[in-house]
Design an enzyme around this catalytic site. Structure first.
Site, PDB file in Angstrom:
ATOM      1  N   GLU A   1      99.466 135.461  78.389  1.00  0.00           N
ATOM      2  CA  GLU A   1     100.487 134.461  78.071  1.00  0.00           C
ATOM      3  C   GLU A   1     100.117 133.545  76.906  1.00  0.00           C
ATOM      4  OE1 GLU A   1      99.179 134.892  81.133  1.00  0.00           O
ATOM      5  OE2 GLU A   1      98.899 132.998  82.198  1.00  0.00           O
ATOM      6  N   ASN A   2      98.869 133.623  76.443  1.00  0.00           N
ATOM      7  CA  ASN A   2      98.518 132.855  75.241  1.00  0.00           C
ATOM      8  C   ASN A   2      98.915 133.577  73.948  1.00  0.00           C
ATOM      9  OD1 ASN A   2      96.460 134.658  76.096  1.00  0.00           O
ATOM     10  ND2 ASN A   2      95.029 133.741  74.648  1.00  0.00           N
TER      11      ASN A   2
END
Lengths: 231, 226, 226, 231
Positions: B55-56
């Site tokens: 998710e980064n």
């Protein structure tokens, strides 16, 4: 057109007590290291800081915490920092925890002129307290409002003197949306180049979002070094 | 309790991770939560084409780097140094959560503290303890097409973690599709929880006893599958 | 009416475009609407650094291409083939309107059919005629920091286009900052419309007569400026 | 992982009567030319089409209009097409006109799991009829809902077999957001390459959004050729 600085001291000099800052990065990756150091040295106080994390005890935003320069922190995960815990428990530091995707979307909305939007994250959880719930197509969503900042501090791998920025790998993270959501956006770049050196279709942040640029060497601390061992 | 002692902690985690790996369909996009879920990647069977999302801002997480490959700008959501697979892409956090929230991720495997019989999940805070934050978990539980929670069947005190209602503050309401523990695989269906698999060394009765929530036993229940 | 005949249509448009160019501050980001506003680009004074935004996803519109430079994939919002300046960037329509809506464009120069004394703008549809659509105009009027409308002072029938209230369906309410016509420059202020400049060949009285809305005359009004 | 097609006929074969399609492009730039031709040939009817424009009389979406395959059109500007006007006046074609920025944001919202958002565009105008108005910070905004499609048709300059896409110049336009908002997204690419041939930081559309790929030569008609004459 852009203000190109050579002194980190100068580039953050007008950040006044009580300002709201957005700071790019995920963990220690993509944080504007030198801008944070300059803010620590400037001693500016009563800051509201919007950033996914809050650094570690001795690096990144943790430096501003140590120095008690932050009054309020808005982020999604602040677990790597003992000083943080201490200041929260003592009541010195106010914290607003926001789901990471909601944080990203609220920042994007701030830069994009969207005052509010609905998102499913947090429905039925403690973060929904006091927040409007609305049903669309039989599913519940929370109303979330945009975030803006007086100053946005970002870090890019390369920037040209028109303010166009390109980020390296996962150091992109929150940086492009933060760049767009600041009234004054300051970009710390690892390499400053001339207009035309960047391919127009590869630019992550168009220059319109950036007001000031400065280049600086990065330390790039690694939080968790995980390796594959050669067999 | 006796049976649990037969495994040490590492072996238990390995057992859960290996069983969780079977949830991954070849050709799918998967997000693995921080901690035990990340371990699932170690057991992905050769021949399975899986793209792991972080998710980064990375689609296509690769293995950990060799020492000379380390790039401090390339990490996963657990902040560990990683590599990217051939065909990977990088993007912003807004794009990453658009991808998650928009239903483009086929499967998320997440850790859990408690799951209720309605599929509520609690995995981010314990009142009275320091709150670190929910990170991306509250978005993931609403975004991915299928949510699998992996956790120990009971806590350190031997108390059930699969409950009638969660006692801890929720991460999401009615979001879990399947629970995989060291003892059993349980599906969340409209009628309630359904026991579909029992791990080696346990009986249906033992699972019932160590689960607070009511369990329907699947007609096609399998015993000793893992 | 007599005076209008002294100019042919091209000369009138040129006069308006040249005056509108003076609104552009060096170092600014500008969006020029389709039609007459696009012509303003032809008069940008050398030495002014201006970056023109095109809502189809280009920051940094350049001149029209030489024949051998034409790229069918490179157009402006008016669908004309263009080039890109050094330092330009391309992006999606969502990003383009995020840029517009988010207040990052310093100035938009748009065409107008009618403007009211409250700064309402009508420039996209005439009831009874085929409706083509509003394109990006409704976003631009709320996004750019300053909205300048350029148009003829009166219509073909010699009727005022600057009105107490617009008769045509609106593009935006209370959005216009300045009106530039072939006859005058008028600012929209809280107290109403303020006449700040009169073009060569016209008198204050003539402007008043050809404007339906009430006009305050600025204390620092200038006559014959363009 | 992706379905790679060689026949445009095959790749659109399952588009059934009554489907909702999103189609990329701005004017004739960046339109999936061959996918549109294949839809014309398939004869599929009663389509709802979401696209910024509707082609010209004899190219792009104009071909589907001519063939009376479209029941409803959602776009921002449809002015280059006489057949369009004719069908609207005769009541054969329903039109929903949406401000261009609102259209882009509604499509983005569809792909991003945002059911609705607020935007200033259209306040006090005919398009605000029947739409909720809400005030944030003393300014009025309209509530707008997300748009999704059964099929999204896009065109890219280059795509790899994992579905990653890169667009050329202003042919990007609506394509990336449309790619993300379709249940099935079909990408027509000018050049199909292998994974690894595209730089991970330069990809405009990550492969996760694309289900089918096909390469095809583009005609790229120019709507308005405007030139600088050599002095």
């Amino acid at each position: 057109m852009k203000q190109i600085y050579t002194s980190f001291h100068e580039v953050v000099k007008d950040v006044t007590d009580g300002s709201t800052l957005m700071v790019g990065g995920f963990g220690l990756v993509g944080i504007p290291e030198n801008l944070i150091l300059a803010l620590r040295d400037s001693g500016v106080k009563h800051l509201t800081v919007i950033s996914n994390n809050c650094g570690v005890d001795d690096w990144g935003l943790g430096l501003l915490l140590q120095n008690k320069q932050i009054d309020k922190m808005i982020g999604s995960y602040v677990g790597e920092n003992k000083e943080f815990e201490h200041q929260v428990l003592s009541g010195e530091l106010e914290v607003e925890l926001v789901p990471q995707g909601t944080l990203a979307e609220r920042i994007r909305a701030g830069g994009a002129g969207i005052p509010a939007f609905y998102t499913p994250a947090g429905v039925g959880t403690p973060i929904a307290e006091g927040i409007e719930v609305r049903t669309f197509n039989n599913k519940e969503y929370l109303l979330q409002t945009a975030l803006k900042a007086d100053y946005s501090l970002v870090r890019a791998a390369v920037g040209d003197t028109q303010g166009n920025l390109i980020y390296n790998k996962t150091a992109q993270n929150f940086n492009p949306i933060i760049a767009a959501a600041g009234n004054v956006t300051i970009a710390e770049v690892e390499r400053l180049v001339e207009p035309g050196d960047l391919h127009p279709a590869q630019i992550h942040t168009p220059g319109i979002y950036v007001q000031r640029l400065i280049d600086g060497k990065q330390e790039k601390r690694i939080e968790k070094l995980t390796l594959t061992q050669l067999a | 309790m006796i049976k649990q002692k037969q495994f040490d902690k590492t072996l238990i985690r390995e057992r859960i991770a290996k069983r969780a790996e079977q949830e991954i369909v070849s050709g799918s996009y998967v997000n693995l939560g921080i901690g035990m879920p990340t371990m699932v990647a170690n057991y992905i069977q050769t021949g399975k084409e899986v793209v792991l999302q972080s998710e980064n801002g990375l689609l296509g997480i690769g293995r950990f780097p060799y020492e000379q490959e380390v790039d401090p700008d390339l990490i996963n959501a657990g902040k560990e140094t990683v590599t990217a697979i051939t065909g990977a892409s990088y993007f912003s956090s807004a794009e990453s959560f658009a991808m998650i929230r928009g239903g483009h991720i086929d499967l998320a495997i997440l850790g859990g503290m408690e799951v209720s019989e309605k599929g509520d999940l609690a995995n981010w805070m314990i009142p009275g303890k320091m709150i670190k934050g929910m990170g991306g978990a509250m978005d993931l539980v609403h975004g991915a097409k299928k949510i699998v929670v992996i956790m120990d069947h009971v806590n350190k005190q031997g108390e059930a973690k699969i409950l009638k209602s969660c006692t801890l503050p929720l991460t999401g309401k009615n979001v879990v599709n399947r629970i995989i523990t060291d003892r059993a695989v349980i599906d969340v269906e409209d009628k309630g929880l359904v026991l579909v698999e029992v791990a080696e060394g346990f009986s249906i009765e033992e699972i019932m006893e160590s689960t607070e929530a009511a369990l329907h036993v699947s007609e096609s229940i399998q015993i000793g599958t893992y």
